[in-house]
Design an enzyme around this catalytic site. Structure first.
Site, mmCIF file in Angstrom:
data_model
loop_
_atom_site.group_PDB
_atom_site.id
_atom_site.type_symbol
_atom_site.label_atom_id
_atom_site.label_comp_id
_atom_site.label_asym_id
_atom_site.label_seq_id
_atom_site.Cartn_x
_atom_site.Cartn_y
_atom_site.Cartn_z
ATOM 1 N N HIS A 1 0.829 -1.205 0.000
ATOM 2 C CA HIS A 1 0.000 0.000 0.000
ATOM 3 C C HIS A 1 0.864 1.257 0.000
ATOM 4 O O HIS A 1 0.937 1.997 0.988
ATOM 5 C CB HIS A 1 -0.948 -0.003 1.200
ATOM 6 N N CYS B 1 3.018 -11.921 3.212
ATOM 7 C CA CYS B 1 3.876 -11.836 4.398
ATOM 8 C C CYS B 1 3.769 -13.139 5.200
ATOM 9 O O CYS B 1 2.656 -13.629 5.446
ATOM 10 C CB CYS B 1 3.435 -10.664 5.266
ATOM 11 N N HIS C 1 -10.177 -4.337 4.828
ATOM 12 C CA HIS C 1 -8.760 -4.394 4.489
ATOM 13 C C HIS C 1 -8.448 -5.698 3.755
ATOM 14 O O HIS C 1 -8.966 -6.755 4.123
ATOM 15 C CB HIS C 1 -7.903 -4.300 5.754
ATOM 16 N N GLU D 1 -5.937 -7.671 3.796
ATOM 17 C CA GLU D 1 -5.388 -8.738 4.643
ATOM 18 C C GLU D 1 -6.508 -9.505 5.336
ATOM 19 O O GLU D 1 -6.512 -10.736 5.360
ATOM 20 C CB GLU D 1 -4.442 -8.159 5.701
ATOM 21 N N CYS E 1 1.916 -8.156 14.282
ATOM 22 C CA CYS E 1 3.332 -8.295 13.964
ATOM 23 C C CYS E 1 4.188 -7.579 15.016
ATOM 24 O O CYS E 1 3.863 -6.465 15.437
ATOM 25 C CB CYS E 1 3.583 -7.718 12.578
ATOM 26 N N SER F 1 -2.585 2.998 3.270
ATOM 27 C CA SER F 1 -1.843 2.111 4.172
ATOM 28 C C SER F 1 -2.481 2.086 5.550
ATOM 29 O O SER F 1 -2.505 3.092 6.265
ATOM 30 C CB SER F 1 -0.389 2.572 4.286
ATOM 31 N N SER F 2 -2.973 0.909 5.951
ATOM 32 C CA SER F 2 -3.620 0.761 7.251
ATOM 33 C C SER F 2 -2.651 1.015 8.388
ATOM 34 O O SER F 2 -2.960 1.741 9.338
ATOM 35 C CB SER F 2 -4.208 -0.648 7.381
ATOM 36 N N ASN F 3 -1.455 0.432 8.316
ATOM 37 C CA ASN F 3 -0.528 0.593 9.435
ATOM 38 C C ASN F 3 -0.055 2.042 9.569
ATOM 39 O O ASN F 3 0.187 2.518 10.679
ATOM 40 C CB ASN F 3 0.652 -0.378 9.311
ATOM 41 N N SER G 1 5.272 0.394 4.593
ATOM 42 C CA SER G 1 5.363 0.392 3.133
ATOM 43 C C SER G 1 6.066 1.640 2.587
ATOM 44 O O SER G 1 5.980 1.931 1.403
ATOM 45 C CB SER G 1 3.961 0.295 2.522
#
Length: 288
Positions: free
Chosen positions: A41, A98, A126, A128, A195, A223-225, A267
């Site tokens: 992302h 991942c 999302h 993932e 993670c 980007s979620s994170n 990312s």
């Protein structure tokens, strides 16, 4: 002006692995290369790959009209059904999901077969999470992200429940939701699948944001994170700003401050982080 860069800012293991996978195929120069969805992302990175001939295939793409080649599964993962479908159309599938996400996929598949109801803590939209759902063959799952959703889970006390998390979910929020669910008396198998790099990145960002005048979070807009980092920093420091690259940096923010913090999502390439850091350093020198 002090400039504090978070030590863990930038690519995580899973992102670097996915990009290395794509680059190896580019270097071979033998086959048409596709990625199933954006490989990561970050729009700048994806555009750079497209300029090297890599084509992004979306879920809506009619595969029968695409010339088969090598297709690389994005770092967020996909369902087993999607992988099987891609192979049936003659694509050579390389799975760059991942490894931490693959572990969740395997876990929910195993617990699903043992009769557990799966609860995923994360964003239901999302990719993932959508990919993880695709490994729950029975269809018995719930996706939650709020206290209300955790409180209102519709299971009997005797229900066997397996709880996992999106790898980039807010760690503190995950703990809050686990506490609510624990009180409901289920036969609960709780697996913290956030993670380690995400947890460390969030902790660092929170600590830095709490002691600087201005906090800058760098990441892709989808980007979620990166968004989670922004939310965490914003909770500590109202003068937190989300940018994709140095082009988005408003230099007036650095006019009369003594310190700035910088972090970046998993990312975000190092060159973008370095450009932002370098611009802040030049601004500081010009003030001297």
């Amino acid at each position: 002006m002090d400039i504090i860069l978070a030590p863990s800012a930038g690519f995580c293991f899973g992102v670097k692995r996915a990009l290395d996978t794509v680059q190896k195929e580019i270097d071979k120069k033998t086959r048409k290369i596709y990625t199933y969805g954006p490989i990561i992302h970050n729009e700048i990175v994806v555009k750079g790959l497209e300029e090297q001939g890599v084509e992004v295939i979306s879920e809506e793409t009619d595969l029968s009209k695409i010339k088969p080649g090598v297709i690389i599964i994005r770092s967020h993962g996909v369902s087993k059904k999607t992988i099987d479908e891609l192979k049936s159309y003659g694509f050579d599938v390389i799975n760059a999901t991942c490894p931490f996400v693959q572990k969740i996929q395997k876990t929910v598949n195993e617990y699903d077969k043992m009769g557990y109801h799966i609860v995923i803590v994360g964003d239901p939209e999302h990719p993932e999470v959508q990919g993880i759902i695709g490994w729950i063959e029975s269809g018995k799952y719930n996706v939650i992200s709020t206290d209300e959703e955790a409180t209102n889970l519709p299971f009997k006390k005797s229900e066997k429940v397996c709880l996992v998390s999106q790898t980039t979910f807010n760690f503190k929020k995950f703990e809050e939701l686990v506490e609510i669910i624990n009180k409901k008396g289920y036969d609960l198998s709780c697996l913290n699948t956030i993670c380690n790099a995400t947890e460390a990145r969030q902790k660092e960002a929170s600590e830095i944001a709490d002691k600087v005048d201005v906090m800058i979070v760098i990441g892709g807009k989808h980007s979620s994170n990166s968004r989670k980092l922004y939310e965490i920093c914003r909770a500590k420091n109202q003068d937190t700003y989300f940018i994709q690259s140095v082009k988005d940096l408003d230099l007036s923010l650095l006019q009369s401050i003594d310190s700035v913090g910088i972090t970046a999502g998993a990312s975000t390439p190092n060159n973008i982080i370095e450009e932002v850091q370098g611009t802040c350093q030049k601004r500081a020198l010009n003030r001297c």
